[in-house]
Design a protein around this motif. Structure first.
Motif, short mmCIF file in Angstrom:
data_model
loop_
_atom_site.label_atom_id
_atom_site.label_comp_id
_atom_site.label_asym_id
_atom_site.label_seq_id
_atom_site.Cartn_x
_atom_site.Cartn_y
_atom_site.Cartn_z
N ASN A 205 38.99 41.36 -14.36
CA ASN A 205 39.07 42.76 -13.97
C ASN A 205 38.55 42.99 -12.55
O ASN A 205 39.02 43.88 -11.85
CB ASN A 205 38.26 43.64 -14.93
N LEU A 206 37.58 42.19 -12.15
CA LEU A 206 37.00 42.33 -10.81
C LEU A 206 37.86 41.68 -9.74
O LEU A 206 37.58 41.83 -8.55
CB LEU A 206 35.59 41.75 -10.79
N GLY A 207 38.90 40.94 -10.15
CA GLY A 207 39.81 40.39 -9.16
C GLY A 207 39.89 38.89 -9.09
O GLY A 207 40.52 38.34 -8.19
N ALA A 208 39.27 38.17 -10.06
CA ALA A 208 39.40 36.72 -10.07
C ALA A 208 40.81 36.33 -10.47
O ALA A 208 41.47 37.01 -11.26
CB ALA A 208 38.39 36.11 -11.04
N ASP A 209 41.28 35.21 -9.92
CA ASP A 209 42.61 34.72 -10.25
C ASP A 209 42.58 33.77 -11.44
O ASP A 209 43.61 33.55 -12.09
CB ASP A 209 43.21 34.00 -9.04
N ALA A 210 41.43 33.19 -11.73
CA ALA A 210 41.27 32.30 -12.88
C ALA A 210 39.80 32.26 -13.26
O ALA A 210 38.92 32.50 -12.42
CB ALA A 210 41.78 30.90 -12.55
N TYR A 211 39.54 31.96 -14.52
CA TYR A 211 38.17 31.89 -15.03
C TYR A 211 38.04 30.59 -15.83
O TYR A 211 38.66 30.45 -16.88
CB TYR A 211 37.88 33.09 -15.92
N LEU A 212 37.27 29.64 -15.31
CA LEU A 212 37.04 28.37 -15.98
C LEU A 212 35.60 28.30 -16.44
O LEU A 212 34.71 28.89 -15.83
CB LEU A 212 37.33 27.20 -15.03
N THR A 213 35.38 27.57 -17.53
CA THR A 213 34.03 27.50 -18.08
C THR A 213 33.45 26.09 -17.96
O THR A 213 34.18 25.10 -17.88
CB THR A 213 34.03 27.92 -19.57
N LYS A 214 32.13 26.04 -17.93
CA LYS A 214 31.40 24.77 -17.90
C LYS A 214 31.06 24.39 -19.34
O LYS A 214 30.81 25.25 -20.17
CB LYS A 214 30.09 24.93 -17.12
N PRO A 215 31.01 23.08 -19.65
CA PRO A 215 31.30 21.94 -18.77
C PRO A 215 32.79 21.88 -18.44
O PRO A 215 33.61 22.41 -19.19
CB PRO A 215 30.87 20.74 -19.60
N PHE A 216 33.12 21.27 -17.32
CA PHE A 216 34.49 21.29 -16.83
C PHE A 216 34.93 19.90 -16.43
O PHE A 216 34.12 19.00 -16.19
CB PHE A 216 34.60 22.22 -15.62
N ASN A 217 36.23 19.74 -16.38
CA ASN A 217 36.83 18.51 -15.87
C ASN A 217 37.15 18.75 -14.39
O ASN A 217 37.95 19.63 -14.07
CB ASN A 217 38.11 18.19 -16.64
N PRO A 218 36.55 18.01 -13.47
CA PRO A 218 36.80 18.26 -12.04
C PRO A 218 38.26 18.14 -11.66
O PRO A 218 38.73 18.83 -10.74
CB PRO A 218 35.93 17.22 -11.33
N LEU A 219 39.01 17.30 -12.36
CA LEU A 219 40.44 17.18 -12.07
C LEU A 219 41.18 18.48 -12.43
O LEU A 219 42.14 18.86 -11.76
CB LEU A 219 41.04 16.00 -12.84
#
Length: 236
Positions: free
Chosen positions: A93-107
């Motif tokens: 809603n604030l304008g992010a294009d994507a939201y990813l969560t941790k832990p994450f795959n750097p690839l």
């Protein structure tokens, strides 16, 4: 082209890991450990895309995103340990294009970065098979007019501030008024399979667009929901 990536993150290990993968792909990384440092970098160097943590000292990622969207429309990816749907929806809603969560795959993060940049920089030159000509320099639906050269949406002559992702969705709909697009088809125009696993993301984007272009978002004139199918834009 050497593209610049801002990483606003106070965890040095995460910054080091992301920098390793992103520089390996030819990107230049500018790290910032809080929101104030990030804003200083944005004002001093050309930033092509930003990766933001939410929980940072001095200024949260949400507040930083608000500041960014006041003056800039480059893609923003949130990378956060906050994994509730409410957190994701707030970020979008604030304008992010994507939201990813941790832990994450750097690839996966690298893939999102490339996808977001591709959409952002190809927005004005690659929007389907229809070629822009002098006679077809804009799309008009009712009081909405989309400039296909500058990629600016106006309503009654007033500029409507949209994120790159929102512009891509509006472009897709305005190219064929009355045509129903499924969520999968709209996902395809904003990044393809990377977004298909999150069914709520498209609904949030559509809600945000309606809030910006509709006189009454609860009773939309333009973007209509076709239950069980998807969305369409109407000229009436």
């Amino acid at each position: 082209m050497n593209q610049h990536i801002l990483i606003a993150e106070d965890d040095e290990d995460i910054v080091e890991l992301l920098s390793l993968y992103l520089t390996g792909e030819g990107f230049t990384v500018f790290p910032a450990e809080n929101g104030f440092q990030a804003l200083e970098l944005i004002e001093s160097v050309k930033v092509d895309i930003a990766i933001l943590d939410i929980m940072m000292p001095e200024m949260s990622g949400y507040d930083l995103l608000k500041k960014i969207r006041e003056n800039y429309n480059f893609p923003v990816i949130i990378l956060s340990a906050k994994d509730l749907d409410t957190d994701r929806i707030l970020g979008l809603n604030l304008g992010a294009d994507a939201y990813l969560t941790k832990p994450f795959n750097p690839l996966e993060v690298v893939a999102y970065v490339k996808s977001a940049l591709r959409r952002y920089y190809e927005l004005g030159s690659n929007h389907g098979s229809e070629k822009i000509t002098a006679e077809k320099s804009s799309l008009t639906v009712g009081e909405l007019q989309l400039d296909l050269f500058k990629f600016i949406l106006r309503k009654r002559g007033r500029v409507i501030p949209l994120t790159p992702t929102e512009l891509k969705i509006v472009l897709k709909l305005m190219q064929s008024p009355g045509r129903v697009y499924t969520k999968a088809q709209l996902y395809g125009c904003i990044g393809g399979e990377l977004y298909e696993s999150d069914d709520n993301t498209m609904m949030v984007h559509i809600s945000n667009i309606r809030a910006k272009i509709e006189d009454d978002p609860s009773n939309p004139r333009y973007i209509k929901t076709v239950r069980g199918l998807g969305y369409k834009i109407e000229e009436n």
